[in-house]
Design a protein around this motif. Structure first.
Motif, PDB file in Angstrom:
ATOM      1  N   GLY A  24       0.884  -1.144   0.092  1.00  0.00           N
ATOM      2  CA  GLY A  24      -0.055   0.095  -0.055  1.00  0.00           C
ATOM      3  C   GLY A  24       0.822   1.496   0.130  1.00  0.00           C
ATOM      4  N   ARG A  25       0.184   2.493  -0.193  1.00  0.00           N
ATOM      5  CA  ARG A  25       1.076   3.585  -0.375  1.00  0.00           C
ATOM      6  C   ARG A  25       1.201   4.438   1.201  1.00  0.00           C
ATOM      7  N   ILE A  26       0.414   3.869   2.185  1.00  0.00           N
ATOM      8  CA  ILE A  26       0.833   4.525   3.510  1.00  0.00           C
ATOM      9  C   ILE A  26       1.855   3.559   4.112  1.00  0.00           C
ATOM     10  N   ARG A  27       3.089   4.032   4.559  1.00  0.00           N
ATOM     11  CA  ARG A  27       4.190   3.453   5.103  1.00  0.00           C
ATOM     12  C   ARG A  27       4.438   3.992   6.448  1.00  0.00           C
ATOM     13  N   LEU A  28       5.391   3.320   7.261  1.00  0.00           N
ATOM     14  CA  LEU A  28       5.477   3.759   8.527  1.00  0.00           C
ATOM     15  C   LEU A  28       6.868   4.113   8.800  1.00  0.00           C
ATOM     16  N   LYS A  29       7.191   5.371   9.286  1.00  0.00           N
ATOM     17  CA  LYS A  29       8.330   5.813   9.795  1.00  0.00           C
ATOM     18  C   LYS A  29       8.602   5.904  11.228  1.00  0.00           C
ATOM     19  N   TRP A  30       9.463   4.954  11.694  1.00  0.00           N
ATOM     20  CA  TRP A  30      10.002   4.592  13.040  1.00  0.00           C
ATOM     21  C   TRP A  30       9.950   5.800  13.406  1.00  0.00           C
ATOM     22  N   PRO A  31       9.555   6.018  15.147  1.00  0.00           N
ATOM     23  CA  PRO A  31       8.738   5.250  15.739  1.00  0.00           C
ATOM     24  C   PRO A  31       7.500   5.566  15.646  1.00  0.00           C
ATOM     25  N   ASN A  32       6.968   6.831  15.190  1.00  0.00           N
ATOM     26  CA  ASN A  32       5.302   7.125  15.131  1.00  0.00           C
ATOM     27  C   ASN A  32       4.941   7.991  13.961  1.00  0.00           C
ATOM     28  N   ASP A  33       5.405   7.679  12.888  1.00  0.00           N
ATOM     29  CA  ASP A  33       4.877   8.808  11.847  1.00  0.00           C
ATOM     30  C   ASP A  33       3.977   7.699  10.668  1.00  0.00           C
ATOM     31  N   LEU A  34       3.268   8.161  10.046  1.00  0.00           N
ATOM     32  CA  LEU A  34       2.672   7.623   8.712  1.00  0.00           C
ATOM     33  C   LEU A  34       3.009   8.598   7.788  1.00  0.00           C
ATOM     34  N   TRP A  35       3.477   7.808   6.518  1.00  0.00           N
ATOM     35  CA  TRP A  35       3.886   8.610   5.496  1.00  0.00           C
ATOM     36  C   TRP A  35       3.112   8.128   4.210  1.00  0.00           C
ATOM     37  N   LEU A  36       2.869   9.164   3.494  1.00  0.00           N
ATOM     38  CA  LEU A  36       2.247   8.652   2.061  1.00  0.00           C
ATOM     39  C   LEU A  36       3.453   8.545   1.105  1.00  0.00           C
ATOM     40  N   TRP A  37       3.576   7.357   0.574  1.00  0.00           N
ATOM     41  CA  TRP A  37       4.572   6.925  -0.096  1.00  0.00           C
ATOM     42  C   TRP A  37       4.853   7.686  -1.390  1.00  0.00           C
ATOM     43  N   ASP A  38       5.933   8.230  -1.617  1.00  0.00           N
ATOM     44  CA  ASP A  38       5.811   9.220  -2.997  1.00  0.00           C
ATOM     45  C   ASP A  38       7.392   9.199  -3.375  1.00  0.00           C
ATOM     46  N   ALA A 120       5.213  -8.479  18.783  1.00  0.00           N
ATOM     47  CA  ALA A 120       5.673  -9.357  17.945  1.00  0.00           C
ATOM     48  C   ALA A 120       4.439 -10.005  17.084  1.00  0.00           C
ATOM     49  N   ALA A 121       3.308  -9.722  17.487  1.00  0.00           N
ATOM     50  CA  ALA A 121       2.088  -9.947  16.713  1.00  0.00           C
ATOM     51  C   ALA A 121       2.061  -9.043  15.207  1.00  0.00           C
ATOM     52  N   PHE A 122       2.775  -7.882  15.332  1.00  0.00           N
ATOM     53  CA  PHE A 122       2.528  -6.868  14.269  1.00  0.00           C
ATOM     54  C   PHE A 122       3.811  -6.780  13.505  1.00  0.00           C
ATOM     55  N   ALA A 123       4.912  -7.480  13.903  1.00  0.00           N
ATOM     56  CA  ALA A 123       6.421  -7.184  13.300  1.00  0.00           C
ATOM     57  C   ALA A 123       6.349  -7.465  12.034  1.00  0.00           C
ATOM     58  N   ASP A 124       5.939  -8.532  11.341  1.00  0.00           N
ATOM     59  CA  ASP A 124       5.935  -8.739   9.901  1.00  0.00           C
ATOM     60  C   ASP A 124       5.159  -7.700   9.096  1.00  0.00           C
ATOM     61  N   ARG A 125       3.914  -7.393   9.678  1.00  0.00           N
ATOM     62  CA  ARG A 125       3.097  -6.309   8.960  1.00  0.00           C
ATOM     63  C   ARG A 125       3.940  -4.952   9.121  1.00  0.00           C
ATOM     64  N   TYR A 126       4.798  -4.915  10.122  1.00  0.00           N
ATOM     65  CA  TYR A 126       5.217  -3.511  10.192  1.00  0.00           C
ATOM     66  C   TYR A 126       6.437  -3.692   9.024  1.00  0.00           C
ATOM     67  N   ALA A 127       7.181  -4.774   9.067  1.00  0.00           N
ATOM     68  CA  ALA A 127       8.232  -4.845   7.963  1.00  0.00           C
ATOM     69  C   ALA A 127       7.930  -4.629   6.380  1.00  0.00           C
ATOM     70  N   THR A 128       6.444  -4.880   6.216  1.00  0.00           N
ATOM     71  CA  THR A 128       6.172  -4.609   4.718  1.00  0.00           C
ATOM     72  C   THR A 128       6.076  -3.225   4.366  1.00  0.00           C
ATOM     73  N   ARG A 129       5.603  -2.617   5.608  1.00  0.00           N
ATOM     74  CA  ARG A 129       5.594  -0.881   5.390  1.00  0.00           C
ATOM     75  C   ARG A 129       6.483  -0.025   5.976  1.00  0.00           C
ATOM     76  N   ASP A 130       7.473  -0.615   6.306  1.00  0.00           N
ATOM     77  CA  ASP A 130       8.903   0.147   6.996  1.00  0.00           C
ATOM     78  C   ASP A 130       9.392   0.965   5.847  1.00  0.00           C
ATOM     79  N   ALA A 131       9.343   2.347   6.241  1.00  0.00           N
ATOM     80  CA  ALA A 131       9.946   3.523   5.451  1.00  0.00           C
ATOM     81  C   ALA A 131      11.357   3.557   5.482  1.00  0.00           C
TER      82      ALA A 131
END
Length: 184
Positions: A24-38, A120-131
């Protein structure tokens, strides 16, 4: 540790569900931001939201207060270090009440899952959106000002490969992380 990342996963998946094994286009910038991938931007994305977690004592327990800020409609800002994005870029008909209705159930489910299983329940899903994964970053840590992000560990700490070859775990309470301004 990792709660803001779990909340980020829940928000990103609710706002921009993955399709055909793509993150998806929304990615996650550690530790607390949501980014629109561009990819057209210098940093590869623009900030569309943020998460703030505070803990408070309640009797003998600690409780969390979770704050979420989402940019819904376009605004004109020229001097933001991470740019500006809004949810209406993905869904032009988005409104604040409609967006709240979209994210609230996902957020409740994520908080319950985090309470039961931790990050741990979210780690794999986080990795797919890790900016940040695989990208050059700078930190406010005096002993590790620059390096490459290597994702996060099972508790949500940032893994960093320092320029001198050391590997470091960085916790969100102690550092500010920025992408180096180079093409993604």
């Amino acid at each position: 540790s990792g709660l803001s990342l779990a909340v980020g996963v829940a928000l990103a998946e609710a706002l921009d569900p993955p399709r055909d094994d793509l993150p998806g286009r929304i990615r996650l910038k550690w530790p607390n931001d949501l980014w629109l991938w561009d990819p057209a931007t210098v940093l590869g994305g623009r900030k569309v939201g943020g998460i703030l977690i505070e803990t408070v004592p309640v009797g003998t327990r600690r409780m969390c207060v979770v704050g979420v800020g989402l940019n819904i409609a376009p605004q004109s800002y020229d001097d933001l270090s991470s740019g500006y994005a809004c949810f209406q870029e993905l869904r032009p008909d988005a409104t604040a009440p409609g967006t709240l209705q979209t994210v609230a159930p996902a957020l409740v489910r994520a908080l319950q899952a985090f309470e039961a299983n931790g990050f741990a329940a979210f780690a794999d899903r986080y990795a797919t959106r890790d900016a940040l994964a695989g990208r050059q970053i700078t930190t406010s840590l005096p002993d590790a000002p620059e390096g490459v992000s290597e994702g996060v560990d099972e508790r949500g700490a940032l893994r960093m490969l320092c320029q001198d070859g050391r590997r470091l775990l960085v916790n969100s309470g102690e550092v500010s992380v920025r992408l180096t301004r180079s093409a993604p």
